[in-house]
Design an enzyme around this catalytic site. Structure first.
Site, PDB file in Angstrom:
ATOM      1  N   VAL A 723       0.804  -1.221   0.000  1.00  9.40           N
ATOM      2  CA  VAL A 723       0.000   0.000   0.000  1.00  9.40           C
ATOM      3  C   VAL A 723       0.837   1.271   0.000  1.00  9.40           C
ATOM      4  O   VAL A 723       0.300   2.372  -0.028  1.00  9.40           O
ATOM      5  CB  VAL A 723      -0.965   0.043   1.212  1.00  9.40           C
ATOM      6  CG1 VAL A 723      -1.941  -1.115   1.177  1.00  9.40           C
ATOM      7  CG2 VAL A 723      -0.199   0.055   2.525  1.00  9.40           C
ATOM      8  N   GLY A 724       2.162   1.161   0.025  1.00  6.93           N
ATOM      9  CA  GLY A 724       2.986   2.353   0.175  1.00  6.93           C
ATOM     10  C   GLY A 724       2.897   3.319  -0.983  1.00  6.93           C
ATOM     11  O   GLY A 724       2.784   4.529  -0.806  1.00  6.93           O
ATOM     12  N   GLU A 725       2.941   2.802  -2.228  1.00  7.49           N
ATOM     13  CA  GLU A 725       2.959   3.670  -3.409  1.00  7.49           C
ATOM     14  C   GLU A 725       1.570   4.070  -3.879  1.00  7.49           C
ATOM     15  O   GLU A 725       1.343   5.209  -4.294  1.00  7.49           O
ATOM     16  CB  GLU A 725       3.689   2.967  -4.559  1.00  7.49           C
ATOM     17  CG  GLU A 725       5.115   3.394  -4.755  1.00  7.49           C
ATOM     18  CD  GLU A 725       6.081   2.693  -3.818  1.00  7.49           C
ATOM     19  OE1 GLU A 725       7.235   3.108  -3.727  1.00  7.49           O
ATOM     20  OE2 GLU A 725       5.658   1.715  -3.171  1.00  7.49           O
TER      21      GLU A 725
END
Length: 781
Positions: A723-725
């Site tokens: 989910v970071g990007e």
């Protein structure tokens, strides 16, 4: 020196209790961070510490004629000044300077010659007994240069762009053309032909890049480096200096933000190692905030997007080309245009990506590299197409929705983008959006609603994990992962606790040490799918070993059970569906078996044969409200709804935090961030947080995050994706589209500053012509 312990191990607060995957539990490292016990790269000390301050070049290209060092050497406390003239023995071949993420070309080698390749290049390292003495002496170093003409302006040199080398992990060149895109574009009744420009952006994490080398009595070096991989830093440092890995340990237990700036080891690591080897003493090198602008950055990028559609909105042609900067040394590459061939159904697609070598340091990945630019241009162009066709922007995207990958006709491992559209639109209230621009106003502010799609790769790499269950009920799991602020400590402990039914406070996850089991670089939103799967695999092996012990006990009620008949819950081994409730605590089990510890290792290897048959991606739908004061050109992003499809969510609280951070950065990209170059000097000028503008608290209002249901067992055994990007992708485009809806003015360059918002007409704002865009900026036909 500080009396704090060298290594603080984050553990959940007592009373956190039993947790499952998906629970929104707070960070286990929260207390050690807010109490100052977490120590970062520049906070480790030794009695014999020497402090290094870098002297940076003031020209962009040329060579050093002379270094005038007498005044600096005369400063009390100065012990040495290193440069290309007296550096210790180092290897010369490019191969030894290539880290695990290096692109094709020749990596930068500090102090290797008198050549100057970019402004801000390190030319000397002043070493002193105190930081203050080193900094003062560094200011006294004078350098004579033979200056040569430099080129730092992308838009002035696009005619010499070249096709990049493919040699970079994760890079996929644009696929071949499908159909006849230009002919289909020319024949279509609705056309958009637009150019986009994005200036360079620099990472500005709170923790500046630093390296501390602790020199041991036997010559062993323990290095604390600001890095997204301790093993990547060790890899390069050991190769550059020809040091056995047994004589070098790299640690990064706490990282104060990185966002891609720590994917490659920066020059502070090499300089600190160089000094330690020369002096046989402990050394600390910390870059200044200004020097944070002297290594990789998000590259300046120009794009042209041509979209054509039939009268009903069906896409007839997609043409997307991009030209980005790279250095003279390396072909730094990003996946910029490929998204335009994946997101929507179209039979005629032509994509092109090229580079221009400039006299800058090589760019480096920054959060959502490539997609932050490429998806932005596509999604703004899609909004233009919707307006030209008289179709609602969301309806246009749904009309051209791709159930399979249009370029390869492969299925997606999972794709819940349609649910993102539906749930996000419902939460935002999109159905109440008036079609015409300039339809909503409150007081002096025009109100606009915009939306955009986001997509990012769902990746999995390989990793090892080691798990040890002790007789007192403590579980210690380890892997050389990194936590750059994303919550790795917490999520890995949570996965392990869930697997064995333990309390979170009884689980310790060790990371950030090059001697631990191998883990990939923390980047690309792959740590949960990779390291998390390895952790679960190791814990499942512990399950089998514990179950075998239970079956072997005298008169064991588990003797005839199968592993599928039991579960691990609340610290017990529980027999499911037993006539008489049967549960045995894990501590008692180990005591009765006479076992003090049980350990297991697991190697996670992606199932490439299975995965390569699918396109694996995360998706989002971003809905945005802006309020624009036309008199002042100010834009307020007052409301954002981000609907995310990212597989199973391992920790709802931390995942939401990641998406919110991405949205904030998307707002920052849209309205604030750009590194300005004085091309006469070839130098980034706004190299401080006073002048390099980022979104702050006053710029952030209501952010609503929702996760749609998705379970992807192709990407990972956990069903999870990263989910970071994805939280950043599409946000700036949604802001741009909302500004158009509010004002009727289309801005195709970022950041969308007040001068551009106030500029009359469409296309490039007044300020853009100054950077040499030239004619043919394009518009809507």
């Amino acid at each position: 020196m500080s009396a704090l312990p060298i290594n603080v191990q984050p553990v959940a607060e007592p009373g956190t209790g039993y947790v499952r995957k998906g629970d929104g539990v707070p960070r286990v490292d929260g207390r050690v961070k807010v109490t100052g016990q977490a120590r970062y790269a520049a906070e480790h000390g030794a009695p014999d510490m020497v402090f290094g301050v870098v002297v940076s070049s003031t020209i962009a290209k040329g060579r050093i004629l002379a270094l005038h060092l007498d005044a600096a050497l005369a400063v009390p406390g100065v012990v040495q000044i290193l440069s290309h003239l007296n550096r210790p023995r180092m290897r010369k071949l490019d191969l030894f300077y290539k880290d695990m993420t290096a692109p094709a070309g020749s990596p930068f080698k500090p102090f290797h010659s008198d050549g100057i390749l970019y402004s801000g290049q390190p030319v000397a390292l002043v070493l002193a007994d105190t930081f203050e003495a080193a900094r003062y002496a560094a200011a006294l170093v004078q350098v004579d240069y033979a200056q040569e003409p430099h080129e730092t302006h992308l838009l002035s040199h696009m005619e010499r762009s070249h096709k990049p080398s493919r040699l970079k992990a994760g890079f996929s060149p644009p696929p071949n053309e499908t159909g006849d895109a230009q002919a289909a574009f020319d024949a279509a009744p609705v056309q958009v032909d637009a150019e986009f420009y994005a200036g360079a952006e620099h990472h500005n994490p709170m923790e500046m890049h630093a390296t501390t080398v602790l020199w041991g009595p036997d010559g062993h070096m323990t290095v604390y480096d600001k890095s997204q991989s301790s093993q990547n830093s060790r890899w390069m440092a050991s190769h550059v200096f020809g040091i056995s890995k047994r004589k070098l340990t790299v640690r990064n237990p706490f990282v104060g933000g990185a966002f891609g700036s720590g994917l490659r080891p920066q020059y502070n690591l090499i300089l600190a190692m160089m000094a330690a080897l020369d002096l046989k003493r402990s050394v600390r090198v910390v870059l200044t905030r200004q020097q944070m602008f002297t290594f990789g950055h998000r590259p300046e990028t120009w794009q042209r997007v041509q979209l054509a559609a039939r009268a009903d909105g069906t896409l007839a042609a997609v043409l997307h080309q991009a030209i980005a900067e790279t250095s003279r040394l390396e072909d730094y590459v990003e996946v910029v245009v490929n998204w335009s061939g994946q997101l929507y159904r179209c039979d005629n697609v032509k994509l092109d990506y090229r580079l221009v070598a400039l006299d800058h340091y090589s760019p480096i990945d920054m959060r959502a590299p490539g997609a932050a630019h490429g998806v932005h241009a596509l999604e703004v162009a899609m909004d233009e197409l919707a307006h030209a066709a008289g179709i609602d922007p969301l309806a246009l995207r749904l009309h051209n929705y791709a159930e399979r990958d249009p370029q390869t006709d492969m299925p997606y491992s999972t794709k819940e983008l349609r649910a993102c559209y539906e749930q996000g639109a419902e939460r935002f209230g999109w159905s109440r959006r008036p079609t015409a621009p300039r339809s909503m106003r409150e007081g002096p502010e025009l109100i606009g609603w915009g939306m955009a799609t986001g997509q990012w790769d769902a990746m999995q790499m390989f990793a090892r994990a080691h798990a040890v269950l002790h007789a007192d009920g403590r579980l210690v799991v380890s892997s050389a992962a990194s936590d750059i602020g994303t919550g790795t400590y917490t999520v890995m402990a949570q996965i392990a606790a869930d697997a064995l039914g333990l309390r979170l406070e009884d689980v310790v996850f060790r990371l950030g040490d090059s001697t631990l089991p191998v883990a990939p670089i923390e980047g690309g939103s792959s740590h949960v799918t990779t390291v998390g799967s390895a952790v679960e695999g190791a814990c499942e092996k512990l399950q089998r070993k514990l179950f075998a012990l239970a079956r072997a006990l005298p008169d064991s009620p588990f003797a005839h059970a199968r592993l599928s008949d039991v579960q691990f819950a609340e610290g017990h081994l529980v027999l499911r569906n037993a006539t008489v409730p049967t549960a045995l605590s894990l501590q008692r089990l180990m005591a009765q078996a006479g076992v003090h510890r049980i350990e297991a290792k697991h190697l996670l290897l992606p199932n490439l044969l299975k995965q390569k048959r699918y396109v694996r991606a995360t998706h989002s739908a971003v809905f945005c409200e802006v309020r624009v004061d036309e008199d002042f050109g100010t834009v307020r992003v007052t409301r954002v709804v981000s609907a995310i499809a990212a597989g199973q969510i391992m920790n709802a609280q931390l995942a939401r935090s990641q998406i919110m951070g991405g949205v904030v950065w998307g707002i920052s990209q849209a309205l604030h961030e750009e590194s300005h170059v004085d091309h006469s000097l070839g130098r980034f000028m706004n190299h401080s947080l006073a002048e390099y503008h980022v979104a702050v608290q006053a710029d952030v209002h209501d952010i609503d995050v929702l996760f749609v249901e998705e379970d992807d067992r192709i990407v990972s055994r956990l069903g999870a994706k990263g989910v970071g990007e994805i939280g950043m992708v599409g946000v700036a485009a949604a802001v741009a589209n909302a500004i158009f809806h509010a004002t009727g003015r289309r801005i195709r360059s970022t950041p969308m500053t007040p001068d551009k918002v106030m500029a009359p007409g469409m296309g490039w704002a007044a300020g853009d012509s100054a950077v040499g865009i030239g004619p043919g900026a394009g518009g809507t036909t």
